[in-house]
Each structure stands twice: as C-alpha cells, then as structure tokens.
Design a protein around this motif. Sequence first.
Motif, PDB file in Angstrom:
ATOM      1  N   LEU A   1       1.076  -0.709   0.352  1.00 56.15           N
ATOM      2  CA  LEU A   1      -0.237   0.321  -0.073  1.00 56.15           C
ATOM      3  C   LEU A   1       0.592   1.404  -0.093  1.00 56.15           C
ATOM      4  CD1 LEU A   1      -2.818  -1.151   2.823  1.00 56.15           C
ATOM      5  CD2 LEU A   1      -2.319  -1.781  -0.301  1.00 56.15           C
ATOM      6  N   TYR A   2       2.312   1.325   0.457  1.00 58.70           N
ATOM      7  CA  TYR A   2       3.151   2.348   0.571  1.00 58.70           C
ATOM      8  C   TYR A   2       4.037   2.310  -1.076  1.00 58.70           C
ATOM      9  CZ  TYR A   2       1.939   2.984   6.041  1.00 58.70           C
ATOM     10  OH  TYR A   2       0.798   4.127   7.267  1.00 58.70           O
ATOM     11  N   VAL A   3       4.149   1.424  -1.312  1.00 58.30           N
ATOM     12  CA  VAL A   3       4.895   1.894  -2.589  1.00 58.30           C
ATOM     13  C   VAL A   3       3.676   2.324  -3.761  1.00 58.30           C
ATOM     14  CG1 VAL A   3       5.631   0.226  -4.616  1.00 58.30           C
ATOM     15  CG2 VAL A   3       6.253  -0.859  -1.456  1.00 58.30           C
ATOM     16  N   ALA A   4       2.191   1.775  -3.492  1.00 56.41           N
ATOM     17  CA  ALA A   4       1.207   2.299  -4.510  1.00 56.41           C
ATOM     18  C   ALA A   4       1.342   3.566  -4.481  1.00 56.41           C
ATOM     19  CB  ALA A   4      -0.050   1.135  -4.391  1.00 56.41           C
ATOM     20  N   GLN A  52       4.574   6.165  -5.090  1.00 53.71           N
ATOM     21  CA  GLN A  52       5.153   5.432  -6.619  1.00 53.71           C
ATOM     22  C   GLN A  52       3.637   5.850  -7.874  1.00 53.71           C
ATOM     23  OE1 GLN A  52       6.533   1.356  -7.686  1.00 53.71           O
ATOM     24  NE2 GLN A  52       7.847   2.024  -6.391  1.00 53.71           N
ATOM     25  N   GLY A  53       2.710   6.379  -6.830  1.00 54.78           N
ATOM     26  CA  GLY A  53       1.893   7.121  -7.793  1.00 54.78           C
ATOM     27  C   GLY A  53       0.706   6.031  -8.552  1.00 54.78           C
ATOM     28  N   LEU A  54       0.778   4.539  -8.439  1.00 51.90           N
ATOM     29  CA  LEU A  54       0.403   3.546  -8.925  1.00 51.90           C
ATOM     30  C   LEU A  54      -0.863   3.590  -8.521  1.00 51.90           C
ATOM     31  CD1 LEU A  54       2.636   1.030  -7.575  1.00 51.90           C
ATOM     32  CD2 LEU A  54       2.877   1.771  -9.703  1.00 51.90           C
ATOM     33  N   TRP A  55      -1.768   4.215  -7.875  1.00 50.73           N
ATOM     34  CA  TRP A  55      -3.031   4.816  -7.927  1.00 50.73           C
ATOM     35  C   TRP A  55      -3.702   5.868  -8.313  1.00 50.73           C
ATOM     36  CZ3 TRP A  55      -2.247   3.512  -2.146  1.00 50.73           C
ATOM     37  CH2 TRP A  55      -3.022   1.879  -1.464  1.00 50.73           C
ATOM     38  N   GLU A  56      -2.772   7.094  -8.292  1.00 52.52           N
ATOM     39  CA  GLU A  56      -2.758   8.365  -8.772  1.00 52.52           C
ATOM     40  C   GLU A  56      -2.723   8.149 -10.512  1.00 52.52           C
ATOM     41  OE1 GLU A  56       0.166  11.213  -8.261  1.00 52.52           O
ATOM     42  OE2 GLU A  56      -0.816  11.472  -6.203  1.00 52.52           O
ATOM     43  N   ASP A  95     -16.071   1.256 -10.391  1.00 56.76           N
ATOM     44  CA  ASP A  95     -14.586   1.296 -11.282  1.00 56.76           C
ATOM     45  C   ASP A  95     -13.361   2.065 -10.412  1.00 56.76           C
ATOM     46  OD1 ASP A  95     -15.883   3.384 -10.917  1.00 56.76           O
ATOM     47  OD2 ASP A  95     -15.397   5.065 -11.917  1.00 56.76           O
ATOM     48  N   VAL A  96     -13.617   2.102  -8.767  1.00 57.41           N
ATOM     49  CA  VAL A  96     -12.747   2.642  -8.627  1.00 57.41           C
ATOM     50  C   VAL A  96     -12.375   1.742  -7.110  1.00 57.41           C
ATOM     51  CG1 VAL A  96     -13.107   4.305  -5.752  1.00 57.41           C
ATOM     52  CG2 VAL A  96     -14.160   4.784  -7.414  1.00 57.41           C
ATOM     53  N   VAL A  97     -13.048   0.629  -7.240  1.00 62.18           N
ATOM     54  CA  VAL A  97     -12.675  -1.072  -6.562  1.00 62.18           C
ATOM     55  C   VAL A  97     -11.806  -1.364  -7.007  1.00 62.18           C
ATOM     56  CG1 VAL A  97     -13.280  -3.080  -5.524  1.00 62.18           C
ATOM     57  CG2 VAL A  97     -15.251  -1.605  -5.034  1.00 62.18           C
ATOM     58  N   ARG A  98     -11.874  -1.167  -9.178  1.00 58.63           N
ATOM     59  CA  ARG A  98     -10.918  -2.111  -9.470  1.00 58.63           C
ATOM     60  C   ARG A  98      -9.284  -1.389  -9.391  1.00 58.63           C
ATOM     61  NH1 ARG A  98     -11.932  -6.118 -13.312  1.00 58.63           N
ATOM     62  NH2 ARG A  98     -13.820  -5.547 -12.972  1.00 58.63           N
ATOM     63  N   ALA A  99      -9.768  -0.010  -9.759  1.00 61.29           N
ATOM     64  CA  ALA A  99      -8.901   1.189  -9.570  1.00 61.29           C
ATOM     65  C   ALA A  99      -7.542   0.927  -8.292  1.00 61.29           C
ATOM     66  CB  ALA A  99      -9.062   2.503  -9.852  1.00 61.29           C
ATOM     67  N   PHE A 100      -8.194   0.914  -7.087  1.00 62.34           N
ATOM     68  CA  PHE A 100      -7.648   0.353  -5.836  1.00 62.34           C
ATOM     69  C   PHE A 100      -6.542  -0.634  -5.957  1.00 62.34           C
ATOM     70  CE2 PHE A 100      -7.806  -1.053  -1.934  1.00 62.34           C
ATOM     71  CZ  PHE A 100      -6.903  -0.627  -1.054  1.00 62.34           C
ATOM     72  N   VAL A 101      -7.431  -1.823  -6.098  1.00 60.02           N
ATOM     73  CA  VAL A 101      -7.078  -3.173  -6.664  1.00 60.02           C
ATOM     74  C   VAL A 101      -5.613  -3.505  -7.152  1.00 60.02           C
ATOM     75  CG1 VAL A 101      -7.827  -5.626  -6.616  1.00 60.02           C
ATOM     76  CG2 VAL A 101      -9.353  -4.072  -5.567  1.00 60.02           C
ATOM     77  N   GLU A 102      -5.893  -3.465  -8.452  1.00 62.62           N
ATOM     78  CA  GLU A 102      -4.729  -3.359  -9.445  1.00 62.62           C
ATOM     79  C   GLU A 102      -3.636  -1.736  -9.029  1.00 62.62           C
ATOM     80  OE1 GLU A 102      -6.567  -1.611 -13.328  1.00 62.62           O
ATOM     81  OE2 GLU A 102      -7.600  -3.252 -13.571  1.00 62.62           O
TER      82      GLU A 102
END
Length: 349
Positions: A70-73, A76-80, A254-261
């Motif tokens: 989670l901290y890596v995401a 590294q802007g993986l959620w943004e 779509d929000v759930v998918r973005a978070f999990v990915e």
Amino acid sequence: MRWQGMWTSWKTKGIAAAAALLLLGGCGGNGGGEGNGSASPAPSSSASSAPLKEVKVVLDWTPNTNHTGLYVAAAQGLWEKRGLKVEIVQPPESGADQMVASGEAEFGVGAQEGLTMARQQGIPLVSLAAIIQHNTSGFASLKEKNIKEPKDFEGHTYGGWGSPAEEAVIGSMMKAQGADVSKVKFVNAGMADFFTAVKKDIDFEWIFYGWTGIEAELRGIPINMVYLSDFNKKLDYYTPLLETNEDMIKEQPDVVRAFVEGASEGYRYAIEHPDEAADILLKAVPDLNADLVKASQKWLADKYQDDAPRWGEQKREVWAGYTEFLKEHGILTKDLDIDAMFTNEFLPK
C-alpha cells in the motif's frame, strides 16, 4: 506487535457499532462473491484531466510489512495514474472493519476471521485480495518452555485477547493429538507485546512470525512456533486481506478496480524488490525499526503470492473451510453465502 490485525477483528464492540451504522446508513447490496454478477467488468481507470477521486484505506494495526504494498502504491503514484488519491489511515479503537462497513473508509485491511464474523452479523464486508497467501501465524513460546506441538500446551498459560475463537483453535489442534484444552490456563494479555508477556506469567501467545518472529531472531531470543496451518488445513485462512463493502462494489466498481490494481502493482513491487520496498515503508513511517522492517520484508517477499497464480487470488475452499471450522465449534451460528464473502473479480488478469 503481538497480533497485528486479528485482535481488532474480534472486538465485539466494533462489530456491534458497525451494525448500527449500517442500519442507519442503509448499507447493503447484492453480494460481492466471485461470479455473482454484482459488478460488471470495467476497464482500468487512466490518468486524465479529471480531478482525482479521494478515498481512504484503513489499516488493521500500526504500519508494518503486511502493509508495504500500500505504501509502495502511494509513493510510486500507482493509484494516481488510475485516477485515485488514496489516504492511508490508522484504525480507531473499534477497528478497521467498522470504518469500511459504514463507508467512513472505502477500503481496509482486515482478516478472514473478522470478516466472517461480520457477515454473521449481517455486515456486508467483502474481501478483495489476500495480502498473504497462507496463514503465517502461530503460537510462539520461548524455546526453554519446550512447547513444540499442540499437545505441549497442556499445563501452560496462554495469553490472549478474550475471543472465543482462541480456545476453539487451540482446542481443535490439541484434540487432534489427544490432548486436553481444559489443562491450558487462558488469561487476557491485554496490549502487552510478546516479549513483555513471556517475561511474566504467560507461556505462549499467538503471533505473526513475519513480524514478531523476525524480531525475536534479531533480538537473539530463541522461540518455538506451532503454526496453525501445520495442524489443521481449515486454519490456513487469509490473514491479512484487503476489504471493502458491498455498496462500493455495486455502486463504484471502477473505483474498486483502480484501488485493487494499484495495490496489486505495489505488492508485486514488494515481492520483486523487497529491500527497496522496505525503504519506501521506512520513509513513510520513519519511527519503525529499520533492521526489523528490512528483515521482515525479505522474509515476506515470497510469502505474499506464494503458490497462487497471481498476488491476491483467493480460493473458495479456503473461505468454506474456515467457515466450517467456526460452525463445528459453535462460533458461527448460521449458514453464510460463501461466494458473497470474497471476490477475485478486481485483480489484474
């Protein structure tokens, strides 16, 4: 850190409060199980000029290596890049489950035991991904106590937190070896950590080896471990895991998918680059013991995914097995819809 997430999962007060919030807020839905049609497939979110969607993920305990992905995401802007701005928050006294159930936090870190009990209360939490593929928890004791297997629990004192599941788990493991759980003294250890507790009148406790066990190694304290999964396949359940509620799956897939990915990409990075991932966690939470984080991260790197075809994937048999265990011991008092309790739908293909 004696029990990195399970303690809060079993707080009855938190579950009851969550139920009240759900009744007030009308939280509900059609279920989140794999293949139940509750969320239609949607492509991943992509970066655009639209403002980022702000969401929260609440931890189950103080930050540790269970949470590194989670901290890596976040770092590294993986959620943004998927259109989300995710705030990582620590849980209130009542626990992460309550915040997720009520919608105060869209996502959380939970455990299969807590989520299962929440479903019995009618609280529609849904597991989105297994953070660690197999149960790495077990009963730890100082080596000098000579507690090497469940039958050795006889005549010793267990320090726990007062959940009915504790005696059920310990008793089932002992029974398989012809031992008697009534010969174990159960005491409430409160919030005392393992190292403090075993210096007093407690002989063994329930820990995650990936944190407390590694800390024992670094301290040069020899311990014995009795792993749950070595003695009962039904106890090889998912702890910890990522969770949400049915409303999120139904209304914002779509929000759930973005978070999990994003989380998946973060944990894959932690698997492939444990040292660098540990640095990211330490930068975000500088008060952590750096040596412990580094060693724990290295130990966990191949445990996150383990033998699963992809990080996060969950098996129905694991959910069914633990549910059967709880029913067998009278802790679960009604049938649950297994397929509504978890979903693999939002994991990257």
